[in-house]
Design a protein around this motif. Structure first.
Motif, PDB file in Angstrom:
ATOM      1  N   ALA A  68      65.462  30.202  59.509  1.00 32.29           N
ATOM      2  CA  ALA A  68      64.898  30.910  60.663  1.00 32.29           C
ATOM      3  C   ALA A  68      65.059  32.520  60.603  1.00 32.29           C
ATOM      4  CB  ALA A  68      65.842  30.531  61.727  1.00 32.29           C
ATOM      5  N   THR A  69      64.244  33.241  61.521  1.00 32.53           N
ATOM      6  CA  THR A  69      64.177  34.501  61.560  1.00 32.53           C
ATOM      7  C   THR A  69      64.413  34.798  62.993  1.00 32.53           C
ATOM      8  OG1 THR A  69      61.866  34.791  61.631  1.00 32.53           O
ATOM      9  CG2 THR A  69      63.112  35.080  59.491  1.00 32.53           C
ATOM     10  N   PRO A  70      64.654  36.101  63.381  1.00 33.65           N
ATOM     11  CA  PRO A  70      64.829  36.389  64.875  1.00 33.65           C
ATOM     12  C   PRO A  70      63.499  36.107  65.714  1.00 33.65           C
ATOM     13  CG  PRO A  70      65.837  37.988  63.426  1.00 33.65           C
ATOM     14  CD  PRO A  70      64.995  37.131  62.498  1.00 33.65           C
ATOM     15  N   SER A  71      62.277  36.083  65.053  1.00 29.33           N
ATOM     16  CA  SER A  71      61.107  35.899  65.777  1.00 29.33           C
ATOM     17  C   SER A  71      60.704  34.431  65.682  1.00 29.33           C
ATOM     18  CB  SER A  71      59.977  36.756  65.365  1.00 29.33           C
ATOM     19  OG  SER A  71      59.891  36.696  63.840  1.00 29.33           O
ATOM     20  N   ILE A  72      61.031  33.718  64.685  1.00 29.25           N
ATOM     21  CA  ILE A  72      60.309  32.359  64.207  1.00 29.25           C
ATOM     22  C   ILE A  72      61.392  31.525  63.927  1.00 29.25           C
ATOM     23  CG2 ILE A  72      58.874  31.109  63.112  1.00 29.25           C
ATOM     24  CD1 ILE A  72      57.238  33.351  62.709  1.00 29.25           C
ATOM     25  N   ALA A  73      61.834  30.607  64.842  1.00 28.65           N
ATOM     26  CA  ALA A  73      62.899  29.411  64.564  1.00 28.65           C
ATOM     27  C   ALA A  73      62.620  28.527  63.406  1.00 28.65           C
ATOM     28  CB  ALA A  73      63.413  28.599  65.824  1.00 28.65           C
ATOM     29  N   ASN A  74      61.159  28.263  63.202  1.00 26.70           N
ATOM     30  CA  ASN A  74      61.086  27.372  62.064  1.00 26.70           C
ATOM     31  C   ASN A  74      60.010  28.230  61.047  1.00 26.70           C
ATOM     32  OD1 ASN A  74      62.416  25.003  63.127  1.00 26.70           O
ATOM     33  ND2 ASN A  74      60.655  24.422  64.467  1.00 26.70           N
ATOM     34  N   GLU A  75      60.632  29.077  60.526  1.00 25.46           N
ATOM     35  CA  GLU A  75      59.861  30.004  59.389  1.00 25.46           C
ATOM     36  C   GLU A  75      59.844  28.911  58.361  1.00 25.46           C
ATOM     37  OE1 GLU A  75      58.461  32.867  59.084  1.00 25.46           O
ATOM     38  OE2 GLU A  75      59.520  34.435  60.310  1.00 25.46           O
ATOM     39  N   LEU A  76      60.810  27.982  57.833  1.00 23.51           N
ATOM     40  CA  LEU A  76      60.717  27.123  56.926  1.00 23.51           C
ATOM     41  C   LEU A  76      61.580  26.044  57.131  1.00 23.51           C
ATOM     42  CD1 LEU A  76      59.918  25.863  54.178  1.00 23.51           C
ATOM     43  CD2 LEU A  76      61.367  27.688  53.227  1.00 23.51           C
ATOM     44  N   LEU A  77      61.137  24.883  57.576  1.00 22.79           N
ATOM     45  CA  LEU A  77      61.760  23.684  57.943  1.00 22.79           C
ATOM     46  C   LEU A  77      61.290  22.542  57.096  1.00 22.79           C
ATOM     47  CD1 LEU A  77      63.811  22.215  59.831  1.00 22.79           C
ATOM     48  CD2 LEU A  77      61.884  22.121  61.380  1.00 22.79           C
ATOM     49  N   GLU A  86      57.659  10.224  58.072  1.00 22.50           N
ATOM     50  CA  GLU A  86      56.973  11.408  57.566  1.00 22.50           C
ATOM     51  C   GLU A  86      58.051  12.327  57.174  1.00 22.50           C
ATOM     52  OE1 GLU A  86      52.898  11.026  59.932  1.00 22.50           O
ATOM     53  OE2 GLU A  86      54.355  12.410  60.670  1.00 22.50           O
ATOM     54  N   MET A  87      57.614  12.968  55.948  1.00 22.20           N
ATOM     55  CA  MET A  87      58.381  14.042  55.686  1.00 22.20           C
ATOM     56  C   MET A  87      57.464  15.499  56.132  1.00 22.20           C
ATOM     57  SD  MET A  87      61.256  14.988  54.435  1.00 22.20           S
ATOM     58  CE  MET A  87      61.541  13.537  53.271  1.00 22.20           C
ATOM     59  N   GLU A  88      57.891  16.139  56.788  1.00 22.23           N
ATOM     60  CA  GLU A  88      57.357  17.345  57.594  1.00 22.23           C
ATOM     61  C   GLU A  88      57.953  18.661  56.990  1.00 22.23           C
ATOM     62  OE1 GLU A  88      56.691  14.637  61.803  1.00 22.23           O
ATOM     63  OE2 GLU A  88      58.023  16.461  61.798  1.00 22.23           O
ATOM     64  N   PRO A  89      56.896  19.576  56.451  1.00 23.13           N
ATOM     65  CA  PRO A  89      57.304  20.903  56.184  1.00 23.13           C
ATOM     66  C   PRO A  89      56.817  21.635  57.326  1.00 23.13           C
ATOM     67  CG  PRO A  89      55.501  20.079  54.754  1.00 23.13           C
ATOM     68  CD  PRO A  89      55.951  18.911  55.629  1.00 23.13           C
ATOM     69  N   HIS A  90      57.508  22.391  57.823  1.00 24.87           N
ATOM     70  CA  HIS A  90      56.995  23.437  59.084  1.00 24.87           C
ATOM     71  C   HIS A  90      57.305  24.988  58.125  1.00 24.87           C
ATOM     72  CE1 HIS A  90      58.025  20.532  62.442  1.00 24.87           C
ATOM     73  NE2 HIS A  90      58.473  20.187  61.305  1.00 24.87           N
ATOM     74  N   ILE A  91      56.040  25.620  58.579  1.00 24.37           N
ATOM     75  CA  ILE A  91      55.853  27.039  58.077  1.00 24.37           C
ATOM     76  C   ILE A  91      55.631  27.686  59.209  1.00 24.37           C
ATOM     77  CG2 ILE A  91      54.932  28.765  56.459  1.00 24.37           C
ATOM     78  CD1 ILE A  91      56.645  26.668  54.939  1.00 24.37           C
TER      79      ILE A  91
END
Length: 224
Positions: A68-77, A86-91
């Motif tokens: 996470a970054t201050p502006s985006i919680a799911n920068e890379l999840l 399902e395996m779920e990549p979040h960007i």
């Protein structure tokens, strides 16, 4: 006074990179407080590869890697959706899904995820088998002061944890690169051959801090 000195010493030791070769993190119970915070080398990533090995018997949703970054919680999840299998990549708060994988309980799985901001393409490798490449988001790198967590999903920067999304089990060999690995390099990682360690996160020189009930143990290996 001695207690305070010991606490300072332990905190300082936790900040020194450690070689965790042959070790694993054990998350022994469901919790909203147990986690490992990893320190990355760098704060701007135009492309990434993240690889890890995990072992669990969970039959519910759980997070495997959270940046996470201050502006985006799911920068890379990287997240397992039990309902849809399902395996779920979040960007950057955008996700895609990969199903039809045999995510068996009580065995080690090697999972790698690659993403490139120029093309916007994401791809996952499950136990050495590649997925198709899918478009997820493009045009913007992962930037900003990052917090990387194992064991929990960050619904807010450094927090917002839900015990029903926590990881229970063992995790090892966590690496992250600031580029997309080739298929050959990923196969070397999966087969535990001589691969180039991550230049953002390196299991052989990992800077980390444990909170809650997480144990560093010798990795479980099969006996023949």
């Amino acid at each position: 006074m001695m207690f305070l000195l010991l606490l300072v010493m332990l905190t300082a030791c936790a900040a020194i990179p450690q070689d965790l070769s042959g070790k694993m993190f054990t998350f022994p119970q469901q919790s909203a407080t147990a986690l490992v915070k990893l320190t990355a080398s760098g704060d701007r990533f135009g492309a990434v590869t993240v690889c890890h090995r995990s072992f669990t018997d969970l039959k519910r949703d759980h997070a495997l890697f959270s940046l996470a970054t201050p502006s985006i919680a799911n920068e890379l999840l990287i997240f397992w959706d039990e309902t849809n299998k399902e395996m779920e990549p979040h960007i950057k708060n955008t996700k895609t899904e990969y199903g039809r994988w045999d995510y068996k309980p009580n065995m080690w799985h090697s999972i790698c995820t690659t993403w490139d901001s120029e093309s916007g393409l994401v791809q996952m490798w499950f136990d050495g088998q590649p997925s198709i490449r899918k478009f997820i988001t493009s045009g913007s790198a992962i930037t900003g002061s990052n917090i990387i967590v194992l064991g929990q999903e960050q619904d807010a920067y450094g927090g917002g944890f839900d015990m029903k999304q926590s990881f229970v089990g063992m995790m090892t060999d966590v690496h992250m690169w600031d580029h997309t690995l080739s298929a050959c390099e990923i196969h070397k990682y999966v087969d535990e051959l001589n691969f180039t360690p991550g230049n953002v996160l390196n299991w052989g020189a990992l800077e980390f801090a444990i909170s809650g009930n997480v144990i560093v143990e010798d990795k479980l290996n099969a006996c023949y």
